[in-house]
Design an enzyme around this catalytic site. Structure first.
Site, short mmCIF file in Angstrom:
data_model
loop_
_atom_site.label_atom_id
_atom_site.label_comp_id
_atom_site.label_asym_id
_atom_site.label_seq_id
_atom_site.Cartn_x
_atom_site.Cartn_y
_atom_site.Cartn_z
N GLU A 132 10.11 -9.28 3.96
CA GLU A 132 10.71 -7.66 3.83
C GLU A 132 11.52 -7.39 5.02
O GLU A 132 11.02 -7.55 6.09
CB GLU A 132 9.90 -6.57 3.60
CG GLU A 132 10.50 -5.32 3.26
CD GLU A 132 9.36 -4.14 3.01
OE1 GLU A 132 8.31 -4.29 3.05
OE2 GLU A 132 9.85 -3.05 2.78
N GLY B 26 3.70 -3.56 11.57
CA GLY B 26 2.27 -3.33 11.66
C GLY B 26 1.62 -4.44 10.59
O GLY B 26 0.79 -5.18 10.83
N ALA B 27 2.03 -4.32 9.09
CA ALA B 27 1.57 -5.54 8.28
C ALA B 27 2.49 -5.38 7.45
O ALA B 27 3.19 -4.55 7.00
CB ALA B 27 -0.08 -4.76 7.89
N GLU C 177 2.78 -6.08 2.69
CA GLU C 177 1.94 -5.95 1.40
C GLU C 177 2.25 -7.11 0.47
O GLU C 177 2.11 -6.99 -0.68
CB GLU C 177 2.41 -4.53 0.73
CG GLU C 177 3.76 -4.53 0.29
CD GLU C 177 4.49 -3.85 1.02
OE1 GLU C 177 4.52 -3.68 2.34
OE2 GLU C 177 5.51 -3.42 0.52
N ASN C 178 2.72 -8.37 1.00
CA ASN C 178 2.81 -9.32 -0.01
C ASN C 178 1.83 -9.74 -0.91
O ASN C 178 0.49 -9.51 -0.70
CB ASN C 178 2.90 -10.78 0.65
CG ASN C 178 3.83 -10.67 2.05
OD1 ASN C 178 4.72 -10.24 1.94
ND2 ASN C 178 2.92 -10.80 3.41
N HIS D 104 -3.41 1.20 3.37
CA HIS D 104 -1.79 1.23 3.04
C HIS D 104 -1.39 -0.05 2.35
O HIS D 104 -0.66 0.08 1.42
CB HIS D 104 -1.02 1.40 4.50
CG HIS D 104 0.33 1.60 4.08
ND1 HIS D 104 0.98 2.76 3.98
CD2 HIS D 104 1.45 0.78 4.01
CE1 HIS D 104 2.23 2.85 3.89
NE2 HIS D 104 2.65 1.37 3.93
N GLU D 105 -1.60 -1.12 3.08
CA GLU D 105 -0.91 -2.30 2.38
C GLU D 105 -1.61 -2.63 1.07
O GLU D 105 -1.05 -3.31 0.08
CB GLU D 105 -1.32 -3.62 3.44
CG GLU D 105 -0.54 -3.13 4.74
CD GLU D 105 0.79 -2.93 4.79
OE1 GLU D 105 1.66 -3.18 3.96
OE2 GLU D 105 1.22 -1.96 5.69
N HIS E 247 -0.18 -0.22 -1.77
CA HIS E 247 1.01 -1.07 -2.12
C HIS E 247 0.87 -1.89 -3.61
O HIS E 247 1.97 -2.04 -4.10
CB HIS E 247 1.76 -1.82 -1.00
CG HIS E 247 2.74 -0.93 -0.21
ND1 HIS E 247 3.50 -0.32 -0.50
CD2 HIS E 247 2.75 -1.11 1.30
CE1 HIS E 247 4.09 0.28 0.35
NE2 HIS E 247 3.95 -0.28 1.60
ZN LIG Z 1 4.19 0.27 3.36
#
Ligand SMILES: [Zn+2]
Length: 855
Positions: free
Chosen positions: A122, A254-255, A257-258, A290-291, A294
């Site tokens: 992303e 930060g991270a 979400e794959n 959060h991830e 997603h």
């Molecule tokens: Zn996000």
């Protein structure tokens, strides 16, 4: 700019891609400098598209071979991708490319970090892996084979088969390329299992490097709680047999979400009481959630194009803040969210980088992962929920998931489900997505014969590219208190929709005290003249915890501004009110700790600029120091008792209750150090058995002087731990006294452990220094030059992180002519740089435009 300047992309130009993808097969032979990627992609004409040009994105790829339906083809290749004549019927595209992950310092696409391979796609990284329609509205199932001699080989979806040196993965859920992920490395897992509400058995693994084994328990625990919460609150269950999380040291964000394989910056996974602070634990819990969230809001339902980024980010930030509020104190969470919003998003909205929650154009999408898209986007959803109520919100979300599962959607799709589920017309509400800038709500009042009238006016100042603004729908939650402190009107929501509007309350015995914008019910700036006595009254009596805090905060802001502009003494009414809060044992310690935190230097500079006063960073710093010392003295008798009372005996727990006690105890320690020369802080540092206490005491020593020995000891103890050393670097740059800040920061950049290509370390030092307002805005311009030099250097290797850090210059136009001239020269020096990235070029152009707006 040269005439080869990159062209902006416009929302209004959207057209669907000419082809649909039925299946993607990828084959990776991983080698540090010569990785081969073979792609086999089944395309068919898209009946919804008129334009049938076959263009595949691709950057920095060496094409080895290409074929259509088995016959070799020779496509036309440009720096952006390739095009090729294709059949009018379904066809299979095959291509083999070579890439060099070890040379990829931009950390986008496939790259290496400490010997492991990982990806970040992303927004537009997949085009650095193979030729592909790299846009979020092209969704397809992926099957991946990885060949590599490293022991752990991961990709999206479910494992299919594996052997020595290879593994195959299959992701049955159609996804856009930005959610693709691959990891290969020497990794160890902390594992558990989760049975979903639908009865699916899911294997959970958090993968870390062997040296970090034992530090993933909290991340795993947070994941399990997130999965459970999303089932209970949103009815969303997980949909694969395995969920993998991998911690990576070199990561721009930060991270990520794959699908089924989240990749995390290691600072948001690794934690032990000795190495992580309470804040770190809280961040891990929030970002893991959060991830994970997603998976439904982002992966199953994604964005049609990047202009719709807030569709997934605003919603997912809103969901993670609900989760954190449920796991911890909702009141404290709300206050912290608003502090972040004001510090980052209001600042953005008020400067050269202001843009709507849904931007209308961009040159480099990486520059729009902003506080406006994320945090303001989440506030917009919070307002929507307040307007339609929790049941209406739940109905709309159910409809959203049912209708749009498997689709790439727009903000219009999102609002449509709310209109259908609740019958509410959201035409005017939609302006929150298209108008930039923070609305100001001006409040005046009168009281006559038992009738209390609030006169409300809303106005949004102009922002770059947007002059006149139209009135927005603003849910204003308010309550009324009688002069004796009783609540005469509990929280009520008034909807502002006009530029001017009155709210009338009848049958009151006496003129009430209004408590406005309770819970911070809308992301606006409230303008109302009120006496310090009234704020002190609300601080003591308001039943709304947010407004109770807000009353103290605004009182402190007024006091500090008077100290800066009039050289006034700190107002006794404020000091007394603060003492009352600290003494109030029924109040949550975390809340009391927040109340003791003074408004930051940047917040004060902003408040002064709002009033038309050019802020002096040094005067602000000095006033804040004087105020802190005054608080220390005024509350002197309270500190030792508080310090003793807030001790947390027993083993360390990262939960909200103990974290709140530690925060209040450290606040007390900070004020005590202003009176005892830091003796107690030295002892606290020496006795600390967890990182919160250790770093807390070190911060106190840095602020009050006498930290040298503690800094050395800390570096000797933690030199081997990169995440802990980030704190050591960051604190020194942020807390250095203004006159020493440039020299301290320069020395840090010469430290052998300043591994500046690592984004975390760079952010710690250069980002830390940028947050040192009085140091960065040094009148000599040396702070600007220091940051500009490093941005230029980083831009050549990692444009994304460099461009993001250029926001240090976001406020330059608010200062005096001397500082402006020097900041502008630094920015122009960056702009003139040969080979500047598209990311940085766009940012510097926008930042420089600030001067032109002000002129
Ligand atoms: Zn996000």
């Amino acid at each position: 700019m040269t005439d080869a300047a990159p062209q902006p992309v416009f929302l209004k130009d959207y057209t669907p891609f000419g082809f649909l993808v039925d299946q993607v097969e990828l084959n990776f032979h991983l080698q540090p400098t010569a990785t081969r990627v073979r792609a086999k992609i089944a395309f068919r004409p898209n009946p919804a598209a008129r334009d049938r040009r076959f263009f595949l994105h691709g950057e920095d790829l060496t094409l080895i071979s290409a074929a259509i339906d088995g016959s070799p083809v020779t496509p036309e290749i440009t720096p952006e991708g390739l095009s090729c004549p294709v059949p009018e019927a379904p066809f299979v595209w095959e291509a083999e490319v070579e890439i060099a992950p070890a040379e990829n310092t931009a950390l986008e696409g496939l790259y290496m970090s400490n010997g492991m391979y990982c990806t970040q796609c992303e927004a537009e990284g997949f085009r650095k892996i193979t030729f592909y329609p790299d846009r979020p509205d092209v969704m397809a199932p992926f099957r991946v084979r990885v060949d590599c001699d490293l022991p752990v080989l991961l990709s999206n979806g479910n494992p299919v088969a594996q052997g020595a040196g290879w593994a195959e993965w299959n992701d049955p859920w159609p996804k856009p390329s930005y959610l693709f992920a691959l990891v290969a490395g020497e990794l160890v897992a902390t594992s558990d299992r989760f049975t979903t509400s639908e009865g699916r058995e899911v294997a959970l693994n958090v993968w870390v490097r062997p040296a970090d084994q034992g530090k993933a328990d909290y991340a795993l625990d947070s994941l399990i709680r997130s999965m459970k919460w999303d089932e209970e609150v949103y009815g969303r269950a997980y949909d694969l047999d395995v969920f993998n999380i991998v911690a990576v040291d070199d990561f721009n964000m930060g991270a990520m979400e794959n699908k089924g394989l989240n990749v995390f910056n290691s600072r948001y996974v690794l934690a032990s009481p000795e190495t992580a602070t309470d804040r770190d634990y809280e961040n891990i819990e929030r970002i893991i959630a959060h991830e994970y969230f997603h998976n439904w809001t982002g992966d199953r339902i994604t964005c049609r194009d990047w202009f719709q980024l807030s569709l997934k980010e605003g919603l997912t930030v809103f969901r993670d803040s609900q989760f954190s509020a449920d796991m911890r104190s909702a009141a404290v969470k709300r206050i912290e969210d608003v502090m972040t919003l004001r510090a980052r998003q209001f600042r953005e909205d008020n400067g050269p980088l202001a843009h709507p929650v849904r931007p209308e154009s961009y040159t480099e999408i990486n520059n729009f992962y902003t506080a406006t898209v994320y945090e303001k986007g989440a506030e917009v959803i919070g307002m929507l929920r307040r307007l339609v109520g929790p049941e209406g919100y739940a109905r709309a979300l159910d409809l959203y998931f049912a209708r749009h599962d498997g689709q790439a959607c727009t903000i219009e799709d999102w609002l449509q489900v709310f209109e259908e589920a609740t019958g509410r017309d959201l035409t005017q509400f939609k302006r929150w997505y298209s108008q930039a800038g923070t609305p100001r709500v001006k409040v005046t009042e009168d009281f006559k014969d038992g009738t209390y009238t609030l006169h409300l006016e809303q106005k949004t100042p102009p922002t770059p590219g947007q002059g006149e603004k139209q009135p927005q729908v603003i849910p204003l939650a308010l309550g009324l208190l009688s002069p004796n402190g009783d609540e005469v009107l509990p929280t009520t929501v008034i909807e502002l929709t006009e530029a001017r509007q009155d709210a009338v309350f009848e049958g009151l015995g006496a003129k009430p005290v209004p408590s406005l914008l309770r819970g911070f019910s809308a992301p606006v700036i409230l303008e109302r003249d009120s006496a310090p006595e009234e704020r002190a009254f609300l601080l003591a009596h308001d039943t709304d915890p947010f407004n109770k805090w807000e009353a103290g905060r605004s009182l402190a802001r007024e006091v500090l501004i008077a100290m800066v502009t009039e050289d006034a003494a700190p107002a006794p009414a404020w000091l007394d009110a603060l003492a009352a809060v600290v003494r109030h044992e029924a109040l949550d310690p975390a809340f009391r700790a927040l109340a003791l935190r003074l408004p930051g230097e940047d917040e004060l500079a902003e408040a002064l600029a709002e009033r038309g006063t050019v802020p002096d960073p040094l005067a602000i710093h000095a006033a804040r120091e004087r105020a802190k010392t005054a608080v220390a003295r005024h509350l002197d008798p309270l500190w030792p008792g508080l310090y003793a009372q807030m001790d947390c005996p027993g083993p360390y727990s990262p939960g909200a209750a103990d974290a709140g006690r530690r925060a209040l105890r450290l606040a007390a320690l900070g004020y005590m150090a202003r009176l005892d020369g830091g003796a107690r802080a030295q002892a606290h540092f020496a006795a600390a058995d967890n990182m919160t206490d250790e770093i807390g005491a070190l911060s106190v020593l840095l602020e009050t002087g006498g930290a040298d020995e503690a800094l050395d000891r800390f570096a000797r103890r933690w030199g081997h731990d990169r995440l802990v050393m980030d704190k050591w670097f960051g604190l020194q740059a942020t807390l250095a006294a203004p006159e020493r800040a440039v020299a301290v920061t320069r020395a840090l950049t010469e430290h052998p452990q300043f591994t500046w290509k690592n984004p975390n370390r760079f952010r710690a030092v250069i980002g830390g220094f940028s947050a040192n307002a009085a140091g960065f805005h040094d009148a000599s311009g040396a702070g600007y030059d220091l940051v500009a030099d490093w941005l230029i250097r980083l831009d050549a290797v990692n444009p994304q992180t460099a461009a993001r850090m250029s926001t240090a210059f976001e406020t330059w136009a608010r200062y005096d002519a001397g500082r402006r001239e020097k900041a502008q020269a630094a920015l122009e020096r960056i702009a003139a740089r040969e080979g500047l990235s598209r990311d940085m070029g766009e940012m510097v152009d926008r930042l420089l435009a600030a001067g032109r707006i002000a002129a």
